[in-house]
Design a protein around this motif. Sequence first.
Motif, PDB file in Angstrom:
ATOM      1  N   LYS A 170      20.014  73.305  71.201  1.00  0.00           N
ATOM      2  CA  LYS A 170      20.295  73.792  69.831  1.00  0.00           C
ATOM      3  C   LYS A 170      19.337  74.876  69.356  1.00  0.00           C
ATOM      4  CE  LYS A 170      23.625  70.753  69.094  1.00  0.00           C
ATOM      5  NZ  LYS A 170      25.031  71.158  68.993  1.00  0.00           N
ATOM      6  N   GLY A 171      18.808  75.669  70.295  1.00  0.00           N
ATOM      7  CA  GLY A 171      17.951  76.764  69.873  1.00  0.00           C
ATOM      8  C   GLY A 171      16.534  76.383  69.520  1.00  0.00           C
ATOM      9  N   VAL A 172      16.053  75.215  69.982  1.00  0.00           N
ATOM     10  CA  VAL A 172      14.664  74.835  69.671  1.00  0.00           C
ATOM     11  C   VAL A 172      13.668  75.593  70.544  1.00  0.00           C
ATOM     12  CG1 VAL A 172      15.304  72.538  68.858  1.00  0.00           C
ATOM     13  CG2 VAL A 172      14.654  72.854  71.256  1.00  0.00           C
ATOM     14  N   LEU A 173      14.159  76.214  71.628  1.00  0.00           N
ATOM     15  CA  LEU A 173      13.286  76.962  72.527  1.00  0.00           C
ATOM     16  C   LEU A 173      13.604  78.446  72.417  1.00  0.00           C
ATOM     17  CD1 LEU A 173      13.510  74.740  75.731  1.00  0.00           C
ATOM     18  CD2 LEU A 173      12.009  74.492  73.756  1.00  0.00           C
ATOM     19  N   THR A 174      12.593  79.268  72.301  1.00  0.00           N
ATOM     20  CA  THR A 174      12.804  80.703  72.166  1.00  0.00           C
ATOM     21  C   THR A 174      11.885  81.441  73.123  1.00  0.00           C
ATOM     22  OG1 THR A 174      11.216  80.760  70.359  1.00  0.00           O
ATOM     23  CG2 THR A 174      13.521  80.557  69.768  1.00  0.00           C
ATOM     24  N   GLY A 175      12.483  81.965  74.185  1.00  0.00           N
ATOM     25  CA  GLY A 175      11.723  82.769  75.130  1.00  0.00           C
ATOM     26  C   GLY A 175      10.553  82.014  75.734  1.00  0.00           C
ATOM     27  N   VAL A 176       9.470  82.742  75.950  1.00  0.00           N
ATOM     28  CA  VAL A 176       8.289  82.149  76.570  1.00  0.00           C
ATOM     29  C   VAL A 176       7.422  81.420  75.553  1.00  0.00           C
ATOM     30  CG1 VAL A 176       8.236  83.927  78.348  1.00  0.00           C
ATOM     31  CG2 VAL A 176       6.922  84.256  76.257  1.00  0.00           C
TER      32      VAL A 176
END
Length: 954
Positions: free
Chosen positions: A794-800
């Motif tokens: 659900k978008g809790v992780l963003t890139g590095v």
Amino acid sequence: MKRAILIGLIIPLFAFAKQKDKPDNGLEVFSGTNYVRAVITAPTNNVSNYQATITSIKDNKVLWQGKVEAHKYTENGKEKVSLTVTNLSPVLWTPTNPYLYELTIKPSDGINQSEMRRRVGFRIFETHDGNLYLNHKPIFLRGIAINPPGRGIPAAVEKSREFALEYVKFMKSIHVNIIRIPDDENWYNVCDELGMMVFGGNYSGSVDEKKPPVDYDKAVAWYEEDKFGPISHHPSLMIYAMTNEVEYGGKLGDAWQRFLKYAHGKLKTWDETRLYIGNAGYGFGVAGDICDLHRYWGWYYNSPYTFLHVRNNSEIIPFKKPVQPITFTECVGNYTGPDGRYNLTPDHKNPGSQLNWTGHAPENEQAHLADEHQSFTFQRATETFRQLRTINPELSGIFPFTILFYNWDTVEKFADMHPKPVTEQTKISYQPVLLSWECYTPQVYAGSSIKPVLHIINDDDDFNDLKGAKAVWEITDKAGKVYSSESLALPEIKYYGAWMQKLNVKIPATLATGNYSLSGKILQGDKVVSHNIYPLFVANTSFVTTPKTTNVLLYDPSGKTAAAFNQLKIAYKPVTSLSNLNANSTLVIGENAAGTALAGQALTVKQFVANGGRVLALRQDSLHLPNLNAILNHPVKNVVIDLDNPKYTPQPRPSRNGYYINPERPDNEVFAGIDREKLKVWSDYTDWDLTQKGFPAVYPVTDGYVVGNKDDIKDIAVLGNFGVALESIAIGEMFNGKGSVLVTGLDLINREGKDPVATRMLTNLVAYTNTSKGHEKYPLISETIRWGVYETEKGVLTGVNSGLMVNPKAILKGKNTSIKTTITAEGHEIAGAPSGFNTRPGIQYVAYGRRAWGPYYLRGFGNIPAVADADKNNNIGKAQFWCRIPQGQRTSITKVWNPADVPLNIKITVNGQSVDQEVKAGETVMVNCPVNSSTVGMQFSADRRMVILETTFK
């Protein structure tokens, strides 16, 4: 014509079936267009003449027979004789008429020795004036670089004549005229018979196991006798690779160049009928006959639009280049596995690249999106290369190194391989006579006009001029219904020539919003010579509507944003001072309006936001973003590297501009009416074409940014991101107190009225900022997160920024499950040895949990994750994320797996409360932590081998 070719193939194939294809040891044959030279190693003593016969395999007609004088000599310490027959008038071998003969040689001096046989074809492959020539006619190479053998197909299958026949027939059916294959007699024989040109030789980074050789003559002997000699008699072989991707700079590079120049001079006298690439990919033609490059623009760095740089040699070659053909014998990439998804091979460039192109789309969409990107990149690379020959005539061939089939390891016959959709794109982009659209306006309004350039490139397989033809173009829908049609009589287009014409195409005003195509054909009478399409999204007047807004204040000293608002009838009040902002108003900072005056009023604006005010900051370039940072709670950084910088090795990432935006929160109001497909490429607003300098303005993002400190991500809702590993932010909402600042790097104002999607995005951003609804810092997690399954995250992780690295799991998919295949042990992929990425395309690597890997960065141009810890002996990784959970949930349950052979520890912290647990070797356990709020900040600290599989809140 097709029927004639088929008959021509059937006859010789019948004859070949009766012939022994096993090569004679000690016999090399070199044939030009009117001669043949045979070299016998360790000949029979005291033989001064040989009897030679050259017979057509097709009809047994004798081309030549008689005695040939033996010229004896010693080479590489071995006795040899050379026999040459000249002044022949054979039928030449070509891809459409692969005419073959049999050469028979035996002593004519009464010596009792069995005759030696070799199948031959007459042709010559040369270079003149920067072009490649087959039999004295220019030819463009339409290649494919990744083929069997050696890709994991069961040996009994891939080395069989039947499999090779079916494979090469298929490649010819999609208009491929040259392939790269390893040394295998069955495959070479089939290519000889079917008319498939071959790029072969030493595709290695060493020569006779030396890097680089010290004994030059010994290495040349290895080329002649061990590597090139056994395949030299095959007429399909056009180019020898001497090495692949060896060093090209510094002392080691200089040593390689010295050796390769020497070897090329020697080899050119050994076999003058073919061309040589000294250092495939990196040699820039310093040694050899061809300037060959490997560039993966549009795969793990840059963009397929970067291929526009090949029109100018000075942009792709680091010195003034002599007149020499240019080939790209590797490009495109796109390493997908048997289920169609990107192959998440460990410790390599693929995971970061996957995020670049298919992002956090749901699992059931990943394969489709990967196929689309592969086809798009293939089309852009190959057709741009062919279009640009009118500007750079030295462009001579392109070989995508891309996986065309789903199945490899598990096949029992060629039919089991199953071609990917990119093969249909190959069939279009590799049409010998190509109609190609140069168009940079994929999204348009009904009733508007577009100005595509119609390119026609004549690489007819039979070397014919294009005469008496016309071009027809239509606007059609998915069902093929025609809404408008126009045509144009074409001039005569000579073989290897090209013609282009800029058109004005009217989009019918009556079209409903939807997907259409600009469809083009070349007709000679009723015969379709070539066809191609350019996809269009057409929007009618209802697609973009004026947002209902109240109390919008616009700070825009230049007036450019105000002009766009006026056209869209967005109600606003212009302001020049920000000292008295009304708490019930919305402030819009126009594009590049963040000057020093704004910075001087920063405290007032920050207080306005902290009290609940909303700010929309449109695109700010690197000169203006520092001033915008004055009003942000956490400063962000512009990145200044251009996506299309052609320098090799690629520049550090991320780039300031980008495309293929990933909607991290697709349900957010800013994406209303705009799906992932419409966020790939936007319409150019500069009326650019190939005759102009620069590039078309097609990238949605021109001024993306990154967080200054990765921990600051806790106060930023990343709505849309882009680039390798999704490192860059396109749209981010930055929270401070009760309010927020929505900062976007999208190029919007220039596209108002020209691109309906960009204009819709602008109105969405204004509407969203002007309402109190939807401004959530963290996504809501109401179901189990299965780590690595994007739709559950659900978008809790963003890139590095999160530090959670995907953990790949190697699996084997396909029909023949009885075939034994060695794959990397489950779970150890990241922590253990790297995989071979594309050497085994039949093995699928899928996400199986994540590892606490941070802090990390992307190392070098390969996007390979590298640990950023100062202490390299510390294997403890860290990761974090934030989310919201439903009221009343008080426990987090995290499923973790220890794949190591020793116990490992993990520490999980939720809102400051921590739990430490040891996990025994090989065990999977549940770790429970208390949760004291519906807003969750969760941190992991664990050995980097530990795999985090699931997290549930209850």
